[in-house]
Design an enzyme around this catalytic site. Structure first.
Site, PDB file in Angstrom:
ATOM      1  N   CYS A  38      -2.461   7.077   0.315  1.00 47.92           N
ATOM      2  CA  CYS A  38      -1.829   6.283  -0.848  1.00 47.92           C
ATOM      3  C   CYS A  38      -2.076   4.610  -0.801  1.00 47.92           C
ATOM      4  O   CYS A  38      -1.564   4.127   0.250  1.00 47.92           O
ATOM      5  CB  CYS A  38      -0.364   6.727  -0.844  1.00 47.92           C
ATOM      6  SG  CYS A  38       0.466   5.922  -1.777  1.00 47.92           S
ATOM      7  N   CYS A  59       0.829   2.602  -1.183  1.00 44.33           N
ATOM      8  CA  CYS A  59       1.967   2.700  -0.101  1.00 44.33           C
ATOM      9  C   CYS A  59       1.618   1.998   1.101  1.00 44.33           C
ATOM     10  O   CYS A  59       2.229   1.204   1.742  1.00 44.33           O
ATOM     11  CB  CYS A  59       2.304   4.011   0.164  1.00 44.33           C
ATOM     12  SG  CYS A  59       2.374   5.396  -1.027  1.00 44.33           S
ATOM     13  N   ASP A  60       0.264   1.898   1.365  1.00 38.33           N
ATOM     14  CA  ASP A  60      -0.022   1.322   2.895  1.00 38.33           C
ATOM     15  C   ASP A  60      -1.119   0.251   2.714  1.00 38.33           C
ATOM     16  O   ASP A  60      -1.368  -0.469   3.543  1.00 38.33           O
ATOM     17  CB  ASP A  60      -0.804   2.429   3.704  1.00 38.33           C
ATOM     18  CG  ASP A  60       0.185   3.647   3.603  1.00 38.33           C
ATOM     19  OD1 ASP A  60       1.333   3.440   3.840  1.00 38.33           O
ATOM     20  OD2 ASP A  60      -0.193   5.084   3.727  1.00 38.33           O
TER      21      ASP A  60
END
Ligand code: NDP
Length: 339
Positions: free
Chosen positions: A157, A160-161
């Site tokens: 992801c 997200c990261d």
């Protein structure tokens, strides 16, 4: 004292087991999953005057929580971010009385009515009708090194990261729209993005391909397969093979700090497989143009049953279908009870 404690533990276990055997709540329509399909299904159920309860699952909001800009959902001329869109979906269905709960369905029993589901392995609920909207999850390559370095620079992801890779070098695997989107997003943060594509062409839509090709920070590497993600505790590089099996095959390392997977998704249907028919990949099979599964009163919508379109708008549309099918099922059930 030790004996006393162990007796206490056994009592606790027995009590928990007893509680799971007992149904603690009956729900009219149980909706499993909280992406566009689940929220839309519950919205229609609630507006029809029926009681819907959603269990959100492991990834509340579904895959759109991992997306940046959504530009192709009708009604948002300027685009909208995935997480904001999902908050709006949730607010809209709650406005009509849907109860949205944390919790994951860990097993089900569709062998007899009323159907039951265990939530988080500790609570049993029953339902008149069930709508499965559990979506699909990101796939991994299946390399040992990839599993070992999950959380140490390997991620499924980018949204997200990606934040952790400002001015760093990353690689994205995949040649579809997700890979294009993730590479473009990472290029806003990272110094350089290597896009590893196994074929000599990209599968992504033309507009996304153009954006990728035009981005000076993205280097597209066609005919590249990942052999190993390198690094002890954190990612330091990726070993790739170029033109595997050809006379000019070349194996080499690319130094990177982050490794992102964008190679498609697996339908989240494992928990239902004992009762619900799926295809060989795991997509739930629905009857003709309906959302009906092989079990009467259990309906499926969204990416868990759609291997072809997999769009937020098609998932929402199929959520609406599942709600209409569930409404009809419940009204027939009530009519038969009265008759
Ligand atoms: P896709 O199935 O479209 O693409 C997966 C990509 O990963 C392909 O390039 C595939 O290669 C590659 N791949 C699969 N397995 C491996 C492997 N083991 N090693 C290396 N590469 C691999 O998945 P997406 O998630 O990209 O897209 C799914 C759907 O969602 C599509 O319909 C897409 O259009 C849509 N989507 C739309 C978006 C938007 O419009 N904003 C954003 C994201 C997705 P190969 O081509 O060789 O099979």
């Amino acid at each position: 004292m030790a004996l006393f404690n162990s007796l206490n533990l056994d009592d606790k276990k027995n009590n928990q087991q007893k509680n799971i055997d007992e149904v603690s709540e009956h729900i009219q329509v149980l909706v499993i999953g909280s992406g566009p399909a689940g929220y839309t299904a519950s919205l229609y159920i609630a507006r029809a005057g029926l009681k819907a309860v959603i269990y959100q699952g492991m990834q509340a909001g579904g895959q759109l929580m991992e997306t940046t800009e959504v530009e192709n959902f009708p009604g948002y001329p300027e685009g909208i971010t995935g997480p904001v869109m999902m908050q709006d979906f949730q607010k809209q269905t709650e406005r009509f009385g849907t109860e949205v709960r944390w919790g994951e369905v860990t097993s089900v029993d569709f062998s007899k009515k009323p159907y039951t589901a265990i939530i988080d392995g500790e609570k049993k609920v029953s339902a008149d009708a069930v709508i499965i909207a559990t979506g699909a999850s990101a796939k991994y390559l299946g390399l040992e090194s990839e599993q070992r370095l999950k959380g140490g620079g390997v991620s499924g992801c980018a949204t997200c990261d990606g934040f952790f890779y400002r001015d760093k070098v990353v690689a994205v695997v995949g040649g579809g729209d997700t890979a294009a989107e993730e590479a473009l997003y990472l290029a806003t943060l990272a110094k350089k993005v290597h896009l590893l594509i196994r074929k000599p062409f990209m599968r992504a839509s033309k507009i996304m391909q153009e954006r990728v090709m035009k981005n000076p920070k993205i280097e597209v590497l066609f005919e590249h397969n990942t052999v190993e993600v390198l690094g002890d505790k954190t990612v330091t590089g990726v070993k790739v093979v170029k033109r595997k099996g050809e006379a000019d095959e070349k194996i080499y390392d690319i130094p990177i700090d982050g490794f992102f997977l964008a190679i498609g998704h697996k339908p989240n249907s494992d928990v239902f497989k004992e009762f619900i028919k799926t295809d060989e990949v795991g997509y739930i099979i629905t009857e003709g143009k309906t959302s009906k599964t092989n079990i009467p009163g259990v309906f499926a919508c969204g990416d868990v049953q759609d291997s072809t379109y997999r769009q937020a708008v098609t998932a929402a549309g199929s959520g609406c279908m599942a709600a209409l099918d569930a409404e009809r099922y419940i009204s027939e059930m009530e009519f038969n009870k009265e008759a």
